[in-house]
Scaffold this motif. Structure first.
Motif, PDB file in Angstrom:
ATOM      1  N   VAL A 124      12.840  -2.421 -30.903  1.00  0.00           N
ATOM      2  CA  VAL A 124      13.777  -2.391 -32.025  1.00  0.00           C
ATOM      3  C   VAL A 124      13.021  -1.927 -33.269  1.00  0.00           C
ATOM      4  N   HIS A 125      13.500  -0.876 -33.906  1.00  0.00           N
ATOM      5  CA  HIS A 125      12.869  -0.368 -35.124  1.00  0.00           C
ATOM      6  C   HIS A 125      13.395  -1.173 -36.314  1.00  0.00           C
ATOM      7  N   PHE A 126      12.776  -2.315 -36.579  1.00  0.00           N
ATOM      8  CA  PHE A 126      13.297  -3.247 -37.563  1.00  0.00           C
ATOM      9  C   PHE A 126      13.252  -2.667 -38.978  1.00  0.00           C
ATOM     10  N   ALA A 127      14.389  -2.783 -39.686  1.00  0.00           N
ATOM     11  CA  ALA A 127      14.536  -2.354 -41.080  1.00  0.00           C
ATOM     12  C   ALA A 127      14.380  -0.852 -41.268  1.00  0.00           C
ATOM     13  N   GLY A 128      14.287  -0.100 -40.165  1.00  0.00           N
ATOM     14  CA  GLY A 128      14.096   1.345 -40.237  1.00  0.00           C
ATOM     15  C   GLY A 128      12.662   1.781 -40.032  1.00  0.00           C
ATOM     16  N   LEU A 129      11.724   0.816 -40.022  1.00  0.00           N
ATOM     17  CA  LEU A 129      10.310   1.143 -39.816  1.00  0.00           C
ATOM     18  C   LEU A 129      10.056   1.344 -38.325  1.00  0.00           C
ATOM     19  N   PRO A 130       9.599   2.510 -37.906  1.00  0.00           N
ATOM     20  CA  PRO A 130       9.428   2.763 -36.484  1.00  0.00           C
ATOM     21  C   PRO A 130       8.381   1.852 -35.830  1.00  0.00           C
ATOM     22  N   CYS A 131       8.678   1.461 -34.601  1.00  0.00           N
ATOM     23  CA  CYS A 131       7.695   0.761 -33.776  1.00  0.00           C
ATOM     24  C   CYS A 131       6.526   1.696 -33.460  1.00  0.00           C
ATOM     25  N   ASP A 132       5.460   1.120 -32.927  1.00  0.00           N
ATOM     26  CA  ASP A 132       4.348   1.918 -32.421  1.00  0.00           C
ATOM     27  C   ASP A 132       4.761   2.442 -31.047  1.00  0.00           C
ATOM     28  N   MET A 133       5.611   3.476 -31.051  1.00  0.00           N
ATOM     29  CA  MET A 133       6.205   3.939 -29.806  1.00  0.00           C
ATOM     30  C   MET A 133       5.204   4.588 -28.878  1.00  0.00           C
ATOM     31  N   ALA A 134       4.161   5.208 -29.407  1.00  0.00           N
ATOM     32  CA  ALA A 134       3.160   5.808 -28.525  1.00  0.00           C
ATOM     33  C   ALA A 134       2.498   4.731 -27.676  1.00  0.00           C
ATOM     34  N   ALA A 135       2.124   3.603 -28.296  1.00  0.00           N
ATOM     35  CA  ALA A 135       1.489   2.507 -27.552  1.00  0.00           C
ATOM     36  C   ALA A 135       2.478   1.857 -26.598  1.00  0.00           C
ATOM     37  N   ILE A 136       3.708   1.632 -27.052  1.00  0.00           N
ATOM     38  CA  ILE A 136       4.716   1.011 -26.192  1.00  0.00           C
ATOM     39  C   ILE A 136       5.005   1.899 -24.991  1.00  0.00           C
ATOM     40  N   ALA A 137       5.125   3.201 -25.219  1.00  0.00           N
ATOM     41  CA  ALA A 137       5.399   4.123 -24.115  1.00  0.00           C
ATOM     42  C   ALA A 137       4.243   4.161 -23.117  1.00  0.00           C
ATOM     43  N   ASP A 138       3.019   4.127 -23.609  1.00  0.00           N
ATOM     44  CA  ASP A 138       1.867   4.113 -22.700  1.00  0.00           C
ATOM     45  C   ASP A 138       1.910   2.894 -21.783  1.00  0.00           C
ATOM     46  N   ILE A 139       2.208   1.739 -22.367  1.00  0.00           N
ATOM     47  CA  ILE A 139       2.267   0.498 -21.580  1.00  0.00           C
ATOM     48  C   ILE A 139       3.411   0.560 -20.584  1.00  0.00           C
ATOM     49  N   ALA A 140       4.584   0.979 -21.030  1.00  0.00           N
ATOM     50  CA  ALA A 140       5.761   0.987 -20.167  1.00  0.00           C
ATOM     51  C   ALA A 140       5.639   2.024 -19.055  1.00  0.00           C
ATOM     52  N   ARG A 141       5.199   3.211 -19.395  1.00  0.00           N
ATOM     53  CA  ARG A 141       5.103   4.264 -18.383  1.00  0.00           C
ATOM     54  C   ARG A 141       4.077   3.923 -17.310  1.00  0.00           C
ATOM     55  N   ALA A 142       2.998   3.253 -17.704  1.00  0.00           N
ATOM     56  CA  ALA A 142       1.978   2.875 -16.723  1.00  0.00           C
ATOM     57  C   ALA A 142       2.530   1.894 -15.690  1.00  0.00           C
ATOM     58  N   ARG A 143       3.582   1.164 -16.055  1.00  0.00           N
ATOM     59  CA  ARG A 143       4.205   0.200 -15.144  1.00  0.00           C
ATOM     60  C   ARG A 143       5.499   0.732 -14.529  1.00  0.00           C
ATOM     61  N   GLY A 144       5.836   1.973 -14.799  1.00  0.00           N
ATOM     62  CA  GLY A 144       7.051   2.554 -14.235  1.00  0.00           C
ATOM     63  C   GLY A 144       8.330   2.025 -14.861  1.00  0.00           C
ATOM     64  N   LEU A 145       8.286   1.613 -16.130  1.00  0.00           N
ATOM     65  CA  LEU A 145       9.440   1.017 -16.783  1.00  0.00           C
ATOM     66  C   LEU A 145      10.227   2.052 -17.582  1.00  0.00           C
ATOM     67  N   LYS A 146      11.515   1.819 -17.719  1.00  0.00           N
ATOM     68  CA  LYS A 146      12.371   2.648 -18.543  1.00  0.00           C
ATOM     69  C   LYS A 146      12.355   2.125 -19.978  1.00  0.00           C
ATOM     70  N   ILE A 147      12.662   3.023 -20.926  1.00  0.00           N
ATOM     71  CA  ILE A 147      12.622   2.667 -22.349  1.00  0.00           C
ATOM     72  C   ILE A 147      13.912   3.118 -23.017  1.00  0.00           C
ATOM     73  N   VAL A 148      14.575   2.177 -23.697  1.00  0.00           N
ATOM     74  CA  VAL A 148      15.726   2.470 -24.542  1.00  0.00           C
ATOM     75  C   VAL A 148      15.395   1.968 -25.944  1.00  0.00           C
ATOM     76  N   GLU A 149      15.323   2.867 -26.904  1.00  0.00           N
ATOM     77  CA  GLU A 149      15.035   2.480 -28.287  1.00  0.00           C
ATOM     78  C   GLU A 149      16.300   1.975 -28.974  1.00  0.00           C
ATOM     79  N   ASP A 150      16.237   0.770 -29.523  1.00  0.00           N
ATOM     80  CA  ASP A 150      17.302   0.275 -30.384  1.00  0.00           C
ATOM     81  C   ASP A 150      16.966   0.739 -31.795  1.00  0.00           C
ATOM     82  N   ALA A 151      17.586   1.851 -32.178  1.00  0.00           N
ATOM     83  CA  ALA A 151      17.344   2.460 -33.489  1.00  0.00           C
ATOM     84  C   ALA A 151      18.538   2.246 -34.404  1.00  0.00           C
ATOM     85  N   ALA A 152      19.199   1.092 -34.267  1.00  0.00           N
ATOM     86  CA  ALA A 152      20.375   0.790 -35.096  1.00  0.00           C
ATOM     87  C   ALA A 152      20.049   0.863 -36.577  1.00  0.00           C
ATOM     88  N   HIS A 153      18.782   0.574 -36.934  1.00  0.00           N
ATOM     89  CA  HIS A 153      18.365   0.587 -38.345  1.00  0.00           C
ATOM     90  C   HIS A 153      17.725   1.904 -38.767  1.00  0.00           C
TER      91      HIS A 153
END
Length: 378
Positions: A124-153
């Motif tokens: 979740v990109h809280f208050a509009g400030l982006p998450c560290d998506m590069a790090a999150i994607a590295d962790i998730a992809r290494a485990r074969g996980l899917k990613i959906v960004e909650d960019a409501a903000h």
């Protein structure tokens, strides 16, 4: 009273909606398709699917991944929809603690939270400030996980490593909200972006009762009237009225972001010397379309609790709000599965308060907020 957030509507927006009202289409028509193309072009994604609201957008995004039973990980500092939509799609929500500086999902906490049943990560990109998506994607992809960004903000924000949020450079899909307090609005409404043509086709079907009208995707085709229900979907369609407003708002989005950033700069300068007030992180040159001005207040140092502070601000004509009550503490969540503690999320809740931030604020209103906050001194 200056609210913490409010839509910014002008004569151009009104004219766009009036033109839609006078057109042959009120529900889903050509303006929806045009709005989808405009959003996709703005964020740099291949596909966009407009929906009735962002909660349905999250639900459809999760469902389109066809993950089956399992778990999805998200932040406890979010609106309840991020987790509830997982359950609607057959997933069990699991939480991982936030980074205390950014209030976003902490990559290290995510890494620890992943288990054998994890199928999905929803940062979740809280208050509009982006998450560290590069790090999150590295962790998730290494485990074969899917990613959906909650960019409501976060429509109008850029990743730290370049590219616009919604381009899905680090995810399978991104979901936006166009609620009136967000950076741009369609009244209610939302959108899902993706670069995957198969996910796009599933989203289009799921949005409209699971119905497929493309002859190339049907088991049979009896004629131009024919359609097939191929899955269990919803009515999550956006109307042409909403899309007309959205297209008009999108043309002003960069200006909205610029004004929000200018107000944030004014607040930073005005509050820099207040030891009892913790400011949001400074993103520097990174473009952030700030949705919230959410601060930490040391209520002990102020000598009064949050209720008293909110009342004092209201007395000065300044509205405020709390974002958010940690989702894992809600009664429904505790009945489903007891989780936590998450010390950083709980510490944030104990001190957070959101103050007015929206493009239509006048300079006089900004100064009114500044004066009211500075008057809170111990």
């Amino acid at each position: 009273m200056i609210p913490y957030g409010r839509q910014t509507i002008d004569a151009e927006d009104e004219a766009a909606v009036l033109a839609a009202l006078r057109s042959p289409f009120l529900t889903q028509g050509p303006r929806v398709e045009a709005f989808e193309a405009e959003i996709a072009a703005y964020v740099g994604a291949k596909h966009c699917v407009a929906v009735a609201n962002a909660t349905l957008g999250l639900q459809l995004a999760y469902a389109a991944l066809e993950l089956g039973a399992g778990e999805g990980i998200t932040s406890p500092i979010t609106f309840i929809a991020t987790a509830s939509a997982m359950e609607q799609a057959g997933l069990t929500p699991v939480f991982a603690d936030i980074d205390p500086e950014t209030v976003n999902l902490a990559p290290r906490a995510l890494d620890v939270a992943i288990g054998p049943q994890t199928r999905l990560v929803a940062p979740v990109h809280f208050a509009g400030l982006p998450c560290d998506m590069a790090a999150i994607a590295d962790i998730a992809r290494a485990r074969g996980l899917k990613i959906v960004e909650d960019a409501a903000h976060a429509i109008g924000s850029d990743y730290a490593d370049g590219g616009r949020i919604g381009s899905c450079r680090h995810s399978d899909m991104t979901v936006f909200s166009f609620h009136p307090v967000k950076t741009m609005t369609t009244g209610e409404g939302g959108a899902i972006t993706t670069n995957d043509p198969e996910l796009h086709a599933r989203l289009v079907a799921l949005r409209s009762h699971g119905i497929v009208r493309d002859p190339t995707r049907m088991a049979r085709h009896d004629g131009p009237w024919f359609h097939e229900q191929q899955t269990l979907g919803l009515n999550a369609r956006m109307t042409d009225l909403q899309a007309a407003l959205g297209s008009s708002q999108l043309r002003k989005l960069d200006g909205f972001v610029t004004r929000r950033r200018a107000i944030m700069d004014a607040y930073r300068a005005a509050f820099a010397d207040l030891e009892w007030l913790g400011l949001p992180p400074d993103a520097g040159a990174q473009r952030v379309g700030w949705h919230l001005f959410a601060v930490r207040l040391d209520f002990a140092a102020l000598g009064r609790d949050r209720t008293a502070v909110m009342a004092e601000l209201a007395g000065a004509g300044v509205g405020s709000q709390v974002h958010y009550i940690p989702v894992h503490t809600q009664p429904w969540r505790r009945r489903q599965r007891r989780q936590g503690p998450f010390p950083h999320a709980e510490a944030w809740y104990d001190q957070c308060l959101s103050l007015p931030l929206f493009p239509a604020m006048t300079d006089a209103e900004v100064e009114q907020v500044i004066a009211a906050v500075r008057a809170l001194r111990p």
